[in-house]
Design an enzyme around this catalytic site. Sequence first.
Site, PDB file in Angstrom:
ATOM      1  N   GLU A 304      42.839  33.890  44.852  1.00 55.43           N
ATOM      2  CA  GLU A 304      42.360  34.334  43.536  1.00 55.43           C
ATOM      3  C   GLU A 304      40.861  34.112  43.387  1.00 55.43           C
ATOM      4  O   GLU A 304      40.156  34.949  42.831  1.00 55.43           O
ATOM      5  CB  GLU A 304      43.097  33.590  42.414  1.00 55.43           C
ATOM      6  CG  GLU A 304      44.594  33.858  42.347  1.00 55.43           C
ATOM      7  CD  GLU A 304      44.954  35.285  41.925  1.00 55.43           C
ATOM      8  OE1 GLU A 304      44.045  36.060  41.599  1.00 55.43           O
ATOM      9  OE2 GLU A 304      46.169  35.609  41.936  1.00 55.43           O
ATOM     10  N   ARG A 308      38.320  37.345  43.024  1.00 61.06           N
ATOM     11  CA  ARG A 308      37.682  37.486  41.705  1.00 61.06           C
ATOM     12  C   ARG A 308      36.249  36.960  41.709  1.00 61.06           C
ATOM     13  O   ARG A 308      35.334  37.627  41.213  1.00 61.06           O
ATOM     14  CB  ARG A 308      38.484  36.744  40.637  1.00 61.06           C
ATOM     15  CG  ARG A 308      39.911  37.262  40.521  1.00 61.06           C
ATOM     16  CD  ARG A 308      40.653  36.621  39.367  1.00 61.06           C
ATOM     17  NE  ARG A 308      42.101  36.791  39.544  1.00 61.06           N
ATOM     18  CZ  ARG A 308      42.970  36.907  38.563  1.00 61.06           C
ATOM     19  NH1 ARG A 308      42.570  36.877  37.314  1.00 61.06           N
ATOM     20  NH2 ARG A 308      44.265  37.041  38.796  1.00 61.06           N
ATOM     21  N   ASP A 437      51.877  42.773  48.768  1.00 61.38           N
ATOM     22  CA  ASP A 437      51.173  44.022  48.412  1.00 61.38           C
ATOM     23  C   ASP A 437      49.819  44.238  49.094  1.00 61.38           C
ATOM     24  O   ASP A 437      49.620  45.192  49.864  1.00 61.38           O
ATOM     25  CB  ASP A 437      51.016  44.128  46.879  1.00 61.38           C
ATOM     26  CG  ASP A 437      50.461  42.854  46.216  1.00 61.38           C
ATOM     27  OD1 ASP A 437      50.212  41.853  46.917  1.00 61.38           O
ATOM     28  OD2 ASP A 437      50.264  42.874  44.980  1.00 61.38           O
ATOM     29  N   GLU A 573      46.949  48.520  38.320  1.00 58.06           N
ATOM     30  CA  GLU A 573      47.282  49.284  39.530  1.00 58.06           C
ATOM     31  C   GLU A 573      47.461  50.789  39.303  1.00 58.06           C
ATOM     32  O   GLU A 573      47.003  51.609  40.120  1.00 58.06           O
ATOM     33  CB  GLU A 573      48.529  48.706  40.216  1.00 58.06           C
ATOM     34  CG  GLU A 573      48.306  47.343  40.864  1.00 58.06           C
ATOM     35  CD  GLU A 573      48.257  46.179  39.878  1.00 58.06           C
ATOM     36  OE1 GLU A 573      48.674  46.372  38.721  1.00 58.06           O
ATOM     37  OE2 GLU A 573      47.788  45.084  40.255  1.00 58.06           O
ATOM     38  N   THR A 662      40.533  44.063  46.323  1.00 58.46           N
ATOM     39  CA  THR A 662      41.767  44.208  45.552  1.00 58.46           C
ATOM     40  C   THR A 662      41.599  43.803  44.087  1.00 58.46           C
ATOM     41  O   THR A 662      42.515  43.920  43.295  1.00 58.46           O
ATOM     42  CB  THR A 662      42.931  43.434  46.228  1.00 58.46           C
ATOM     43  OG1 THR A 662      44.150  43.835  45.620  1.00 58.46           O
ATOM     44  CG2 THR A 662      42.734  41.935  46.117  1.00 58.46           C
TER      45      THR A 662
HETATM   46  C1  DMJ Z   1      44.643  41.309  40.500  1.00 55.60           C
HETATM   47  O1  DMJ Z   1      44.212  40.017  40.552  1.00 55.60           O
HETATM   48  C2  DMJ Z   1      44.546  41.988  41.825  1.00 55.60           C
HETATM   49  O2  DMJ Z   1      44.607  43.344  41.664  1.00 55.60           O
HETATM   50  C3  DMJ Z   1      45.607  41.554  42.774  1.00 55.60           C
HETATM   51  O3  DMJ Z   1      45.578  42.270  43.961  1.00 55.60           O
HETATM   52  C4  DMJ Z   1      46.957  41.738  42.150  1.00 55.60           C
HETATM   53  N1  DMJ Z   1      47.047  41.153  40.857  1.00 55.60           N
HETATM   54  C5  DMJ Z   1      45.990  41.357  39.907  1.00 55.60           C
HETATM   55  C6  DMJ Z   1      46.129  42.573  39.032  1.00 55.60           C
HETATM   56  O4  DMJ Z   1      47.368  42.972  38.731  1.00 55.60           O
END
Ligand code: DMJ
Length: 673
Positions: A304, A308, A437, A573, A662
């Site tokens: 995370e 981020r 994912d 998403e 992501t």
């Molecule tokens: C985000 O932190 C990122 O997109 C991650 O890959 C999946 N979860 C959240 C958003 O849903």
Amino acid sequence: MYSGAAAAAGPPRRDFISVTLGPEEAVGVGGYNNSKAWRRRSCWRKWKQLSRLQRTVILFLLAFLAVCGVISYSSVGEAWKSITNKSLDEQRTEQEIPGLKLANPAVLPAPQKADANHGDYPELSLQKPPKPLHVRRGPSNLQIKAPQRDMRLKTRHDTIRAVEQLVEAHKVEKTEKSIISWRGAVIEPDQSTEPPSSKIKEPEKPSSLEAEDQKEPVPINERQLAVIEAFRHAWKGYKDFAWGHDELKPLSKSYSEWFGLGLTLIDALDTMWILGLKEEFEEARKWVANDLVFDKNVDVNLFESTIRILGGLLSTYHLSGDSLFLEKAKDIGNRLMPAFKTPSKIPYSDVNIGRGTAHPPRWTSDSSVAEVTSIQLEFRELSRLTGDEKFQKAVDEVMKHVHTLSGKNDGLVPMFINTNSGQFTHLGVYTLGARADSYYEYLLKQWIQGGKKENELLEDYMRAIEGVKKHLLQRSEPKKLTFVGELAHGHFSAKMDHLVCFLPGTLALGAHNGLAADHMKLAEALIETCYQMYAQVETGLSPEIVHFNLHAQKGHKDVEIKPADRHNLLRPETVESLFYMYRFTGDKKYQDWGWEILQNFNRYTRVPTGGYTSINNVQNPSNPEPRDKMESFFLGETLKYMFLLFSDDIDLINLDKYVFNTEAHPLPIWVPA
Ligand code: DMJ
């Protein structure tokens, strides 16, 4: 010599020199004669007694001495004048910042005052900012163009930044020294975080960006304005009630902490840049400069904080060209590295960024597969920017290891991996949702980032998509929507997480990069399904998880929702995939679907006093049960993808030059198309 009166008064004093010039002049018989007339006569007589040659030499020497005297008098006078005229200000500046000469000392505000000026832009009648201090790298359309007023603001911003950077440079020097000594005192040497590498290269910039600077920006449209308005509303809540904290709690007008690192603010930086919210950006930048401290005794989740924080800082650095963000990225990157010190080199899930220690969660020594395989884009980019290969080496090793592991099912991976043995655990369960994912997403994106050369990544990606087709694809009833279910020990489950909706976008990106055309067909089918996960629900917002009906039943829709799954966390998403689909097809229906979703977010999740909230029940329009939390990805991803979806400017984050991590932070493709 002595005076006659003195001689008469007592014994002669001995502190003088007696010169005897000749017999006539000697103090002699006639006694002492000191009259002026006598002396003049005596000199003249002497002069007369010299030969002509002697007289000429003496005259010449006298003349020469006179000329030298005149010359040296005038140059000493000049030097004196320049010393006494030097302004006090100049002298003071040189004393305070040794080695620093301000370009325009009379015009630039004094460095110490830069912070105070930052907020309200006082009358800075500034000349060109010192160039090397602030180089803008982002495409021109990312730099708030158009109106005259903006241009003036830009000059102000640039200049203020330049001045701040001067101050920063000095602060950094100072704090580096103090951090080293502090660390030495508090942290055992073998636990301490490695100091930033000394091998620091200049960032490499994609060559195309220069050319884009010349292009006219595409004006923003009504829908984009609505996104800006939504962002401002969300930001207002954050600013009023949660400034500098991780997440806003918009109903209780407070905040929640996860890592205590201003998560929402960092996640939102590049969104503000892209949306053109320069004042908000500058304010947030100031917080990063003055208040963002990673030297904290706090456990953070490696994945995370990488996607981020590290991702957010790196992309903001690329868009703004502001080295502050690169410095911060290096700092957090170094502090996350202890996570890789495991027997298998598969990283632990948690790192204490102050102590430099890492560990798995308390209840297991497993990490989730998605987490350890979705930090690569960021660490690889950090290596490229710093010239320090340790970041890339660590994450590449993970990918190589996972590439060779057994336990996959036609390219599909289990959800957990053990940090001691390096083997997959909980075998037999396969999903494209939570915990797996972004493994698939990053296979493709790393391949693109590296210039499509790393064949193992491509192989694994292609094999996995075949695995999805073979094991996980089904069609629902009555609408025959194509969806991606899950496989548990040979049993198919028609369950699909909203998280899986990243897949249509990723498939479309692959097809755009030359992969099989049927990937695009699958993307089109899946994005329709993801849209239906919104459209078939009472609020027009998707739940966290849906179950699809495999058999037609009267009165039943395709989508079923279990009570435990009917929350919505403002996730991105579907909007993300809509953005890719619109970019690559130009089909306006994708924009229209995104527009519906934005309106429903406004209808059911907007909190009047500022901010948006997750909700507990997407099936109850009259009471969606607000949860009192705005996730950082709503600003980092959801609204950013909305804005990009509504744009017709393919150069607004050109997908041949950038790859999104992501968390929707764009990073440069190393060999842009
Ligand atoms: C985000 O932190 C990122 O997109 C991650 O890959 C999946 N979860 C959240 C958003 O849903």
